[in-house]
Design an enzyme around this catalytic site. Sequence first.
Site, short mmCIF file in Angstrom:
data_model
loop_
_atom_site.label_atom_id
_atom_site.label_comp_id
_atom_site.label_asym_id
_atom_site.label_seq_id
_atom_site.Cartn_x
_atom_site.Cartn_y
_atom_site.Cartn_z
N CYS A 104 -7.83 -51.60 -11.52
CA CYS A 104 -8.52 -51.14 -12.72
C CYS A 104 -9.25 -49.85 -12.39
CB CYS A 104 -9.51 -52.20 -13.22
SG CYS A 104 -10.03 -51.90 -14.94
N LYS A 162 -7.18 -61.67 -21.24
CA LYS A 162 -8.54 -61.37 -20.79
C LYS A 162 -9.38 -61.00 -22.02
CE LYS A 162 -11.22 -58.20 -17.94
NZ LYS A 162 -11.18 -57.16 -16.89
N LYS A 185 -8.83 -65.41 -18.63
CA LYS A 185 -10.17 -65.05 -18.15
C LYS A 185 -11.09 -64.75 -19.33
CE LYS A 185 -12.45 -61.32 -15.77
NZ LYS A 185 -12.33 -59.99 -15.25
N TYR A 232 -16.18 -67.55 -7.42
CA TYR A 232 -17.22 -67.21 -6.44
C TYR A 232 -17.70 -68.47 -5.73
CZ TYR A 232 -16.88 -63.07 -9.29
OH TYR A 232 -16.37 -62.00 -9.96
C1 PBG Z 1 -12.38 -55.17 -14.52
C2 PBG Z 1 -12.82 -56.55 -14.20
C3 PBG Z 1 -13.92 -57.23 -14.72
C4 PBG Z 1 -13.94 -58.48 -14.10
C5 PBG Z 1 -12.86 -58.54 -13.23
N1 PBG Z 1 -12.16 -57.33 -13.32
C6 PBG Z 1 -15.00 -56.82 -15.62
C7 PBG Z 1 -14.78 -56.24 -16.93
O1 PBG Z 1 -13.73 -56.37 -17.56
O2 PBG Z 1 -15.74 -55.60 -17.37
C8 PBG Z 1 -14.97 -59.54 -14.36
C9 PBG Z 1 -15.07 -60.63 -13.37
C10 PBG Z 1 -16.32 -61.44 -13.45
O3 PBG Z 1 -17.11 -61.36 -14.40
O4 PBG Z 1 -16.52 -62.22 -12.50
N2 PBG Z 1 -12.07 -54.45 -13.37
#
Ligand code: PBG
Length: 342
Positions: free
Chosen positions: A139, A214, A267, A332
């Site tokens: 990302c 997501k 997610k 986590y």
């Molecule tokens: C984006 C990404 C996010 C998470 C994982 N990859 C954050 C977002 O979309 O703002 C969130 C993971 C979490 O909250 O533990 N690179």
Amino acid sequence: MNTSTEKSDAVTTGYYSRTEISPLKRFRRLRMTETLRSMVRETSLSKKDFIYPLFVVPGTRVRKEVNSMPGVFQLSIDELVRECIEVERLGIPAVILFGIPERKDERGSEAYDENGIVQRSVRAIKKEVKELTVITDVCLCEYTSHGHCGIVRDNEIVNDESVELLAREALTHAMAGADMVAPSDMFDGRVAAIRRSLDEHGFIHLPIMSYAAKYASGFYGPFREAAESAPKFGDRRSHQMDPANSNEALREVEQDILEGADIVMVKPALPYLDVIRRVKDRFQMPTAAYNVSGEYAMIKAAGRNGWIDEQRVMMEALTSIKRAGADLILTYFAKDAAVLVP
Ligand code: PBG
């Protein structure tokens, strides 16, 4: 009294007769001992289900705890390698890496720099830790000065140009030795672009785990502190999914499968267990769920306050995610839970 009627009463009502209060069927019989309970348990967690997220930052000897995520640290590469040795020793099969770069810019250049923080981390881990599977998050949000997941032009988060950069990023991760790449942006067409770019460079056997469904979720708050990736303006609603939708999640997942995703992810996890179940039932694909930062933070915070039994709630939450249909759980809690399960 007619005995044949009595018998059919028992069959239809579950009691010896309509006036009898003693039940024929007693569910409690199989709940009386831990051995019996374990013999009929339908869902079992294993540490092989876990993928442990790690945050890597510039510098050396950095081990900085994230405020809103007790027990989670930003680690410099030296500390990251040590952590990976520990993770491997605990029997957790995989980690997923998130990088916080030295410098951020408009186009997130360090994301696809072959000497970027994640690329260097992968090389360092691969040299020292042989068995661990290293997945990289693909990302741009950690790397852009504005905190968006792609290029921003005239207040629009541009899709196709960003996808090209994501494909370059994934390729540099592969070249550094990553075992799997995981695009988390939710732009259209990125799985196909990444698949094509990997294949053209010979990485035909490198799997893609796509963040397929997501959601634009408030549960990512603590992560954005850990990854220093909060958007400076606006939000992610033009690309991440509306929490109210689940038919659309199936269309998103189907599209990613068509484009070449090997593992599909839902997610967050706990507020979307219904989506995990629908995705698993419909596609029968290896399915991952991300037990995200906010889900972790809530349990940790309530546990610390003595409001809930943290360990018990952790195990219940992870078991629910598995029961809903997830084969893999990004969490986590992986290290905490790994010592409690086979
Ligand atoms: C984006 C990404 C996010 C998470 C994982 N990859 C954050 C977002 O979309 O703002 C969130 C993971 C979490 O909250 O533990 N690179």
